[in-house]
Enzyme design. Sequence first.
Site, short mmCIF file in Angstrom:
data_model
loop_
_atom_site.label_atom_id
_atom_site.label_comp_id
_atom_site.label_asym_id
_atom_site.label_seq_id
_atom_site.Cartn_x
_atom_site.Cartn_y
_atom_site.Cartn_z
N LYS A 1 -0.16 5.13 4.08
CA LYS A 1 -0.21 3.52 4.49
C LYS A 1 0.73 2.88 4.41
O LYS A 1 1.63 3.49 3.21
CB LYS A 1 -1.14 3.33 3.35
CG LYS A 1 -1.65 1.50 3.93
CD LYS A 1 -2.63 0.87 2.79
CE LYS A 1 -2.96 -0.38 3.27
NZ LYS A 1 -3.89 -1.06 2.17
N SER B 1 -8.04 -2.63 3.45
CA SER B 1 -6.95 -2.38 4.75
C SER B 1 -6.67 -0.96 5.16
O SER B 1 -5.72 -1.38 5.35
CB SER B 1 -5.87 -3.86 3.77
OG SER B 1 -5.37 -3.06 2.27
N SER C 1 -10.56 -1.67 -0.45
CA SER C 1 -9.59 -1.33 0.81
C SER C 1 -9.73 0.50 1.33
O SER C 1 -9.20 1.19 1.38
CB SER C 1 -8.64 -1.68 1.08
OG SER C 1 -8.09 -2.86 1.53
#
Length: 470
Positions: free
Chosen positions: A82, A157, A181
């Site tokens: 990420k 996310s 997330s």
Amino acid sequence: MAPDEILELSASELSRLIAGRELSSSDAVSAAVTRLERLEDKLNAFITVLREQALAEAKKADEDIAHGRNRGPLHGVPVTIKDMFETAGVRTTGGSKILADWVPETDSALVERLRAAGAIIIGKTNLDEFGHGGTSTLSHFGPVHNPWNIDRIAGGSSGGSAAAVASRIGSLSYGTETGSSVRRPASYCGIVGFKPTFGIISRHGSFRGAWSQDHVGIFARSVEDITLGLDPVAGFDARDPASVHQEKPAYAARLDANVKGLRVGVLRRFLEGVDPEVRQAFEAALKVLAETGCEIVDLDVPELSYAAMTSMMTSSAESAGINRHWFREHYHDFVPHVAKGLAVGMTITASEYLTVQRARHRIREALRATFEEVNIIAAPTTARVAPLLSEGVRGNGDDARHASYNHSNLLRFPSMLGLPGCSLPCGLNSEGLPVGLQLVGGWFADQTVLNTAFAYQSTTDWHTRRPALA
């Protein structure tokens, strides 16, 4: 071996073949990057692609392995991360316009450990800006699309990481979780997402969402692969104040499908409002767990009724504090919805924040007592399958407007309390979209959570299903 065959291999299989020189790291990396580039127009799962750097590192890994210098199970294995983690010499944006061109000089702790293990980072994945969202639609770089249906959200996310693994763009990805997330996008994308106990993996060098709730998590297609990716990155790091002293990680070696006698609790009062097809898949999963030897126990923890609001207010206040300088200097550069959320966080008073922490303590103590009665809490990961992109942030049903919604409490309490949690696929609905099963354990019962998930996967095949896009 053809590229499509390589991409279907698990991380464990890749590890074995690369170590045995039956498959080159160069071929594995090339196959993953080629698929990434072919699907990216549909997925928008990446912010930065590292084709040339990754291929050069793969070539070096092949040379090292050929000369007997194998660094371990991840050596030569392609992974993604990420874009919350600092990477020396590679831009790190957090999904924000504010840092769209920022190139850090040092690596985050996660990247340090991945490089030391010989893993090959092929790209940095898209996300909600600085992790502030649950849809991966709140990115300066555009929304992430779900590989099962590109009109659906991937969850957030860490949506880019989940979409990448589901699409077979690397068998492992690393993300972060503050509210849900890791587990939410894993559920929406039909893969495994694991968030360990708070402090197991260092957060040094990653952007903060809320300092008392931030975790690093892992995505894979199987629980076995999760453990393979967890061992090299877990461990104490003095640079992270939340990091805990722990014995040398050996999650892969201790993975065991024998869970006979394990007590699995179900919080039925919080299942109201769950989509009927999701509820049906969950009940079927409970039967499978019972068949593996688990004892299913009904629970009632009324204190959890405040979990979603407590989590949201905590993260809102802490996020506002973390982003105060950027908010003042770059308000108009934030994604509008994120800017509004930070503005709300700045209105929370110290007395309100402290009152919320008292509620958090009550919930923690209630769960402490609960885990003296059961080993695992099971629930649907999400109340519904992946919502449409057109529904926006409200499609998740657990924004501030729905903070009292029953299932939001189940989704948010593990991160708020720092408990280990795993989402794994347990079915498909009538539209062919994945349904997730969530397993949560007590503090530092990470191995128990992983073993329970492994036992479930050992007798089911939902984790082998693949989206048509793959």
